[in-house]
Design a protein around this motif. Structure first.
Motif, mmCIF file in Angstrom:
data_model
loop_
_atom_site.group_PDB
_atom_site.id
_atom_site.type_symbol
_atom_site.label_atom_id
_atom_site.label_comp_id
_atom_site.label_asym_id
_atom_site.label_seq_id
_atom_site.Cartn_x
_atom_site.Cartn_y
_atom_site.Cartn_z
ATOM 1 N N ALA A 337 0.840 -1.207 0.000
ATOM 2 C CA ALA A 337 0.000 0.000 0.000
ATOM 3 C C ALA A 337 0.871 1.252 0.000
ATOM 4 C CB ALA A 337 -0.913 -0.012 1.227
ATOM 5 N N ALA A 338 1.876 1.272 0.896
ATOM 6 C CA ALA A 338 2.758 2.442 0.988
ATOM 7 C C ALA A 338 3.431 2.676 -0.354
ATOM 8 C CB ALA A 338 3.807 2.205 2.077
ATOM 9 N N ASN A 339 3.883 1.587 -0.961
ATOM 10 C CA ASN A 339 4.592 1.712 -2.237
ATOM 11 C C ASN A 339 3.678 2.261 -3.337
ATOM 12 O OD1 ASN A 339 6.995 1.125 -3.944
ATOM 13 N ND2 ASN A 339 5.551 -0.272 -4.930
ATOM 14 N N GLU A 340 2.436 1.808 -3.386
ATOM 15 C CA GLU A 340 1.520 2.327 -4.423
ATOM 16 C C GLU A 340 1.324 3.834 -4.267
ATOM 17 O OE1 GLU A 340 -2.155 0.334 -5.452
ATOM 18 O OE2 GLU A 340 -1.249 -1.629 -5.177
ATOM 19 N N ILE A 341 1.169 4.266 -3.015
ATOM 20 C CA ILE A 341 0.962 5.700 -2.763
ATOM 21 C C ILE A 341 2.235 6.485 -3.092
ATOM 22 C CG2 ILE A 341 0.487 7.407 -0.952
ATOM 23 C CD1 ILE A 341 -1.983 5.816 -1.693
ATOM 24 N N ALA A 342 3.374 5.940 -2.675
ATOM 25 C CA ALA A 342 4.640 6.638 -2.909
ATOM 26 C C ALA A 342 4.963 6.718 -4.408
ATOM 27 C CB ALA A 342 5.770 5.940 -2.145
ATOM 28 N N VAL A 343 4.697 5.634 -5.132
ATOM 29 C CA VAL A 343 4.958 5.644 -6.578
ATOM 30 C C VAL A 343 4.059 6.683 -7.262
ATOM 31 C CG1 VAL A 343 4.739 4.308 -8.724
ATOM 32 C CG2 VAL A 343 5.830 3.283 -6.723
ATOM 33 N N ALA A 344 2.809 6.753 -6.846
ATOM 34 C CA ALA A 344 1.891 7.739 -7.440
ATOM 35 C C ALA A 344 2.402 9.157 -7.149
ATOM 36 C CB ALA A 344 0.479 7.552 -6.887
ATOM 37 N N ALA A 345 2.937 9.369 -5.936
ATOM 38 C CA ALA A 345 3.461 10.698 -5.583
ATOM 39 C C ALA A 345 4.699 11.032 -6.417
ATOM 40 C CB ALA A 345 3.784 10.761 -4.090
ATOM 41 N N PHE A 346 5.531 10.014 -6.670
ATOM 42 C CA PHE A 346 6.700 10.248 -7.534
ATOM 43 C C PHE A 346 6.252 10.583 -8.953
ATOM 44 C CE2 PHE A 346 9.631 8.399 -10.702
ATOM 45 C CZ PHE A 346 10.653 9.346 -10.575
ATOM 46 N N LEU A 347 5.280 9.823 -9.461
ATOM 47 C CA LEU A 347 4.805 10.068 -10.835
ATOM 48 C C LEU A 347 4.152 11.458 -10.946
ATOM 49 C CD1 LEU A 347 3.358 6.535 -11.757
ATOM 50 C CD2 LEU A 347 5.340 7.661 -12.822
ATOM 51 N N ALA A 348 3.598 11.933 -9.815
ATOM 52 C CA ALA A 348 2.998 13.277 -9.800
ATOM 53 C C ALA A 348 4.049 14.343 -9.473
ATOM 54 C CB ALA A 348 1.863 13.322 -8.778
ATOM 55 N N GLU A 349 5.301 13.934 -9.437
ATOM 56 C CA GLU A 349 6.449 14.819 -9.197
ATOM 57 C C GLU A 349 6.390 15.525 -7.844
ATOM 58 O OE1 GLU A 349 6.734 17.200 -12.737
ATOM 59 O OE2 GLU A 349 7.553 15.522 -13.887
ATOM 60 N N GLN A 350 5.833 14.820 -6.841
ATOM 61 C CA GLN A 350 5.778 15.394 -5.487
ATOM 62 C C GLN A 350 6.976 14.987 -4.641
ATOM 63 O OE1 GLN A 350 2.030 13.759 -4.297
ATOM 64 N NE2 GLN A 350 0.853 15.516 -5.043
ATOM 65 N N ILE A 351 7.524 13.814 -4.932
ATOM 66 C CA ILE A 351 8.667 13.316 -4.148
ATOM 67 C C ILE A 351 9.749 12.797 -5.095
ATOM 68 C CG2 ILE A 351 7.234 12.662 -2.161
ATOM 69 C CD1 ILE A 351 7.504 9.709 -3.119
ATOM 70 N N ARG A 352 10.940 12.549 -4.534
ATOM 71 C CA ARG A 352 12.036 12.016 -5.356
ATOM 72 C C ARG A 352 11.933 10.484 -5.429
ATOM 73 N NH1 ARG A 352 17.082 14.473 -2.197
ATOM 74 N NH2 ARG A 352 15.967 13.292 -0.605
ATOM 75 N N LEU A 353 12.550 9.938 -6.432
ATOM 76 C CA LEU A 353 12.535 8.473 -6.609
ATOM 77 C C LEU A 353 13.056 7.764 -5.358
ATOM 78 C CD1 LEU A 353 12.076 6.130 -8.689
ATOM 79 C CD2 LEU A 353 14.514 6.306 -9.196
ATOM 80 N N THR A 354 14.135 8.309 -4.796
ATOM 81 C CA THR A 354 14.761 7.654 -3.641
ATOM 82 C C THR A 354 13.951 7.834 -2.350
ATOM 83 O OG1 THR A 354 16.126 9.617 -3.500
ATOM 84 C CG2 THR A 354 17.121 7.671 -4.520
ATOM 85 N N ASP A 355 12.981 8.750 -2.371
ATOM 86 C CA ASP A 355 12.104 8.891 -1.194
ATOM 87 C C ASP A 355 11.194 7.668 -1.049
ATOM 88 O OD1 ASP A 355 13.072 11.420 -0.598
ATOM 89 O OD2 ASP A 355 11.536 12.444 -1.789
#
Ligand code: NAD
Ligand code: MG
Length: 401
Positions: A337-355
């Motif tokens: 679940a965390a990964n799905e949310i984090a990946v979506a945030a990366f794709l939306a350019e909100q966080i860095r890949l390494t975050d």
């Protein structure tokens, strides 16, 4: 009698590969049902081409999509939302369900197919990561057939003894002499780049996989190697093995798609051109073989095949997946679940890949204190943890941006 197929996630990358094979083999297969979530124009074109009996779309799109089909004089029945997907997955006219929805969204329909005794071609690895025990029990109880089309798992399946393939005996039975499994990983687009480079990478660079063309989420997962972590958990459930019996090896050429090591020193591998049509065709026609349309490897033209150990500091997601598998179901649900949310945030350019790895790790730590699942967890129990883990991950991201 033609095998009647439902392709759930028909508008995606696995959907494309599956339908390309089915289009060329209409004497053997009937495309009975399709589903799509975004890109409904593409789904409409697929309906014109394959004339399925049923199609599933998001609930809000049912009316408009039905009107469109009617205007084109197509008799397809339109259903909506999760209920619609479940309805198709359990339809008595369906022999085979291709589970190719991405993420947790694919779990309910995949589980429904398993409970109804279908033949399931599994691409949706997240279903096993979240609900491995539930899925495997459902398969055993209903007499369903679960055939992996994730290329690594399909390769391992092909290298296992026939009795294990046919679910008559277990991988760990002594007589089979299986010592361990090897999952190969390409290492993704950042294999030869520094961690500092990865920190600065944009979306375009992260989703550009060297060997495979795939949907956005799995492409980001490949860049962080979370994909290999999810696949490790998927393999534990599919083959009923603890995580320490499954090793990961980097093989950048993606020619050898995974291996089974036996006690006599033999290592059996499946090789081929990296193209998902091969494992999909294998599973569609299993136990027979059919043409997939894939160009065979030209062994005379092949350069070196190399193997190295993964760097678990740079690719922390792989370490987290092992940790989650050891910790149990609450942890694998949380990680997914965390990964799905984090990946979506990366794709939306909100966080860095390494975050992504940092967020996943923090979510796991939180989950280990706050989440637990009963020993006979239900789908509802699992979805409740999934929802809480998503909410907490949104908080973690909000603190970062
Ligand atoms: P994709 O993004 O290309 O396609 C995803 C499909 O799921 C689309 O049809 C989309 O409409 C549908 N979908 C998305 N969200 C949905 C929702 N909320 N409800 C219902 N449907 C929804 O993804 P993909 O690359 O085809 O991957 C699909 C699955 O297969 C993933 O689990 C992935 O890990 C697995 N897989 C993919 C590959 C590959 O080469 N693409 C290889 C191995 C495994
Ligand atoms: Mg794979």
């Amino acid at each position: 009698m033609r095998q009647r197929i439902a392709v759930l996630g028909a508008t995606g990358s696995i959907g494309d590969s599956t339908l390309a094979i089915l289009a060329a083999a209409q004497a053997q297969f009937e495309v009975y049902a399709l589903s799509g979530h975004q890109r409904l124009d593409k789904l409409f074109e697929l309906c014109k081409l394959f004339r399925p009996s049923r199609v599933a779309v998001p609930s809000a799109s049912v009316e408009a999509f039905a009107a469109r089909l009617q205007a084109a004089a197509l008799p397809t029945d339109v259903v909506g939302g999760d209920n619609g997907l479940n309805d198709i997955a359990t339809d008595s006219n369906v022999d085979t369900v291709v589970a190719a929805i991405v993420g947790a969204a694919g779990l309910p329909s995949t589980l429904a197919a398993a409970r109804t005794g279908k033949r399931i071609l599994l691409a949706n690895k997240e279903a096993l990561v979240m609900a491995g025990q539930l899925m495997m029990d459902a398969v055993a109880n209903s007499g369903a057939t679960l055939l992996p089309i994730d290329s690594e798992h399909n390769a391992i399946f092909q290298c296992l003894p026939m009795d294990v393939q046919q679910a008559r005996t277990h991988v760990h039975e002594r007589k089979h002499g299986i010592r361990k499994l090897w999952l190969t990983a390409s290492g993704g687009p950042f294999l030869d780049k520094s961690f500092a480079h990865m920190q600065q990478a944009g979306v375009a660079e992260a989703v550009k996989h060297p060997n495979w063309s795939m949907g956005q989420k799995i492409s980001v997962d490949s860049a962080t190697m979370m994909n290999k972590g999810l696949e490790l958990i998927e393999a534990c459930h599919l083959f009923d093995l603890p995580e320490d019996k499954i090793s990961v090896v980097i093989h950048p050429q993606s020619i050898l798609h995974s291996m089974v090591e036996y006690v006599d020193g033999s290592i059996l591998a499946q090789m081929g051109t990296p193209d998902m049509k091969t494992p999909i065709a294998h599973a569609l026609s299993y136990p027979e073989r059919m043409s997939s349309g894939v160009q065979p490897l030209d062994l005379y033209q092949m350069s070196a095949l190399t193997f190295t150990e993964p760097d678990l500091q740079k690719f922390a997601c792989l370490r987290l997946a092992r940790q989650a598998m050891q910790a149990g179901m609450h942890a694998t649900i949380t990680l997914n679940a965390a990964n799905e949310i984090a990946v979506a945030a990366f794709l939306a350019e909100q966080i860095r890949l390494t975050d992504i790895a940092d967020i996943n790790e923090q979510a796991l730590t939180y989950g280990s204190k706050h989440f637990s699942v009963p020993s006979q967890a239900s789908l509802e129990d699992i979805l409740a943890i999934d929802a809480q883990a998503r909410e907490h991950t949104q908080h973690l991201i909000a603190q970062l941006v």
